[in-house]
Design a protein around this motif. Structure first.
Motif, PDB file in Angstrom:
ATOM      1  N   CYS A  72       1.253   9.615  -3.434  1.00 32.77           N
ATOM      2  CA  CYS A  72       0.118   8.683  -3.536  1.00 32.77           C
ATOM      3  C   CYS A  72      -1.013   9.228  -4.411  1.00 32.77           C
ATOM      4  CB  CYS A  72      -0.407   8.354  -2.146  1.00 32.77           C
ATOM      5  SG  CYS A  72       0.761   7.338  -1.228  1.00 32.77           S
ATOM      6  N   SER A  75       0.894   5.082  -4.108  1.00 31.61           N
ATOM      7  CA  SER A  75      -0.170   4.140  -3.739  1.00 31.61           C
ATOM      8  C   SER A  75      -0.813   3.576  -5.003  1.00 31.61           C
ATOM      9  CB  SER A  75      -1.239   4.866  -2.923  1.00 31.61           C
ATOM     10  OG  SER A  75      -2.404   4.078  -2.801  1.00 31.61           O
ATOM     11  N   GLY A 107       1.485  -0.608  -3.551  1.00 29.01           N
ATOM     12  CA  GLY A 107       2.272   0.613  -3.442  1.00 29.01           C
ATOM     13  C   GLY A 107       3.660   0.426  -4.020  1.00 29.01           C
ATOM     14  N   SER A 135       0.846  -1.214   0.000  1.00 31.05           N
ATOM     15  CA  SER A 135       0.000   0.000   0.000  1.00 31.05           C
ATOM     16  C   SER A 135       0.871   1.249   0.000  1.00 31.05           C
ATOM     17  CB  SER A 135      -0.897   0.027   1.247  1.00 31.05           C
ATOM     18  OG  SER A 135      -0.114   0.166   2.413  1.00 31.05           O
TER      19      SER A 135
END
Ligand code: PLP
Length: 437
Positions: free
Chosen positions: A197, A219, A232, A97
Motif C-alpha cells: 500500500c 492502496s 485498491g 481500498s
C-alpha cells in the motif's frame, strides 16, 4: 525534478551551506536556530501537483459510458492492462481500498478461524482488519531497527503449527527482506502476502514489489503515490488464490459465470467503480516518474545526513529501490541535550516537513486489541479456545523503541535536489545545536 542538480541549484545549496557554516564558525558555535529567531534553512516547498489534464480526459471518457460497473468496464480494463505492464501478475482485481485488497487476499488464501498470520505492528490498521474479519489471529513480530520492516528471525521464532500466512508490509515504500521471508514461507508452507500500500513503484532487487510473494495488495487512497481518492488492487499469479480474488471482492459473485450464479464463497462488496478506475488509469502513467523522483530524493537525503552524530538514516538495501512514502530516521536520545519533541520543533521551525513518531502505538497497543473487543466487545475465536493470544501481554522491544525515537520527514516527487539539500542543511544545523559534545 531533474536527476542532477542544475548549476544554479548547486550554487544556491552550496551558498546556503557556506553561509550557515560561516555563521557558525564566526560565532564559534552552531548557527542560530530558526526556533530561536535565526534564518530558516528551508524555503517554501516546490508546488506538488498530483493530477490534471490526464485525469480530466480519462474521467470524461468514463462519463460518456452507459455503465460505471467495473466488470468488463473499459476504464477498469485499461487500468488493469497498465497495472499488468508494470506488475506482470495473472489475476488483477480492482477493489475499494487497500484494506479491501488485504481482506480479499486473506480470504482467498483460505485464512479461517484460529489461523495465525504473522505481520508487523507498525503499519496501518488496514493490514490486519481482514485477518480479524476472517476470524484469523494477527501475530505481531518484531522489526528491523533501521528499515522498520519484519525481522525474518523474529518471524521464524513465531511460526507455530497454526501459522498460515505472513503479511510483509513494505513500510514507507521500503522493500521488506523478501528473500528471507520467501524462504520461511517455502519451508513452512505459508502464504506470503505483500502489503504494498505504501510502496507503489518500489523495486525488490530490481523486480517490482508485489511480484515475489503469493498475493500483492495496493492502496489507491488519497495520500498514496498514485490515487483514485480511494481504491485498491489485489493481484496474484497463484493458481489457487488468483482466480478467487474477483469473487472475494464482489459478494462471492463469479462474474465469469463458472458457478452458474450460485454462491460458493461468503464475501462482501468491495467493488471499485469505473470512475475510480478512469482516474487510476491516468494516475498510473505518472508512477515511473513519481517513484524515481522519490527514490532519488530519499537517497540524496541519506547521503547528506549519514554520519551525523546521534541520527540513524532510513536504511535501504542497496539492491532495492525505496520510494519513500515517508523518510524515517531515528534519533539516539542519549546523544542530544533535548528530547524528540523539541528536536522536531526545531526541525519544523527550520521549514522541514518533519513529525515526531508515526502511529501513536503499535497496533497491539490499541484499546481494541488490548480489550480483544473486535466483535461487539467480544472475540469469538478466543471464547471458542481457538487461540490463546493475549495482546495485553505482547511487547516488542524494537517496535516500541522505533516508535519512541523515530522522526518522519515527508518527501514528495516535486521536491528538487536543492530543496532536499536545504532539508539536510537544516537537519545538520539542529543536530549541531543539540548534540552533546
Ligand atoms: C501499509 C498500509 N496497509 C494498508 C493500508 C490500507 O489502505 P486503505 O486506506 O486504502 O484501506 C494502508 C493505508 O494507509 C497502509 O499504509
Amino acid at each position: 525534478m531533474s536527476s542532477h542538480p542544475s548549476r544554479r541549484d548547486f550554487l544556491a545549496s552550496s551558498a546556503a551551506a557556506v553561509s550557515l557554516g560561516a555563521l557558525a564558525a564566526e560565532a564559534g558555535e552552531s548557527a542560530k536556530l530558526a526556533l530561536h529567531g535565526g534564518e530558516k534553512a528551508v524555503g517554501p516547498a516546490p508546488k506538488h501537483v498530483r493530477w490534471g489534464e490526464l485525469e480530466r480526459d480519462q474521467l470524461a471518457k468514463a462519463v460518456d459510458q452507459t455503465s460505471l460497473l467495473y466488470w468488463k468496464g473499459p476504464q477498469t480494463s485499461l487500468f488493469t492492462q497498465r497495472f499488468k505492464a508494470i506488475y506482470p501478475l495473472e489475476h488483477v482485481h480492482v477493489c475499494s481500498s487497500g484494506t479491501a485488497a488485504l481482506h480479499i487476499a486473506v480470504a482467498a488464501a483460505g485464512i479461517g478461524p484460529g489461523d495465525e498470520v504473522i505481520t508487523s505492528s507498525i503499519t496501518d490498521m488496514g493490514t490486519v482488519i481482514g485477518v480479524l474479519f476472517q476470524q484469523g489471529v494477527p501475530v505481531f513480530a518484531d522489526l528491523n531497527p533501521t528499515n522498520y520492516n519484519l525481522d525474518p528471525q523474529d518471524v521464524a521464532r513465531r511460526i507455530t503449527p497454526r501459522t498460515k500466512a505472513i503479511i510483509a508490509v513494505h513500510l514507507g515504500g521500503n522493500p521488506a527482506d523478501m528473500s528471507a521471508l520467501l524462504k520461511l514461507a517455502d519451508e513452512h508452507k505459508l502464504t506470503l502476502i505483500e502489503d504494498c500500500c505504501q510502496a507503489w513503484g518500489a523495486l525488490d532487487r530490481g523486480k517490482p514489489i508485489g511480484t515475489a510473494g503469493h498475493i500483492a495488495c495496493f492502496s489507491l487512497q488519497q495520500s498514496k503515490h498514485i490515487t483514485s481518492g480511494d481504491g485498491g488492487v489485489v493481484a496474484s499469479s497463484h493458481p489457487t488464490f488468483g482466480p478467487l480474488l474477483q469473487r472475494f471482492g464482489d459478494k462471492g459473485t463469479d462474474r465469469g459465470g463458472a458457478t452458474g450464479g450460485l454462491f460458493h464463497e461468503f464475501a462482501t462488496n468491495y467493488r471499485m467503480s469505473e470512475l475510480q478506475s478512469a482516474f487510476a488509469a491516468a494516475q498510473i502513467t505518472r508512477l515511473d516518474k513519481i517513484a524515481s523522483n522519490r527514490a532519488q530524493a530519499g537517497s540524496l537525503l541519506t547521503s547528506r545526513i549519514s554520519g551525523l552524530k546521534g541520527l540513524t538514516p532510513h536504511q535501504v538495501n542497496s539492491a532495492d529501490r525505496c520510494v519513500y512514502w515517508f523518510y524515517m530516521l531515528r534519533m539516539k536520545p542519549e546523544a542530544f541535550k533535548c528530547d524528540r519533541a523539541e528536536f522536531v520543533k526545531a526541525l519544523s521551525a527550520e521549514g522541514i516537513p518533519a513529525a515526531a513518531g508515526y502511529i501513536p502505538d503499535p497496533l497491539y497497543g490499541n484499546p481494541v486489541f488490548q480489550k480483544h473487543s473486535f466483535f461487539a466487545g467480544r472475540w469469538p475465536v478466543k471464547e471458542m479456545g481457538l487461540t490463546q493470544m493475549d495482546y495485553s501481554k505482547v511487547s516488542l522491544t524494537e517496535t516500541e523503541s522505533i516508535l519512541k525515537t523515530c522522526i518522519r520527514i515527508q518527501l514528495n516527487e516535486a521536491m528538487t535536489d536543492s530543496y532536499i539539500e536545504s532539508i539536510a542543511t537544516g537537519v545538520k544545523k539542529v543536530v549541531d545545536y543539540y548534540a552533546i559534545a
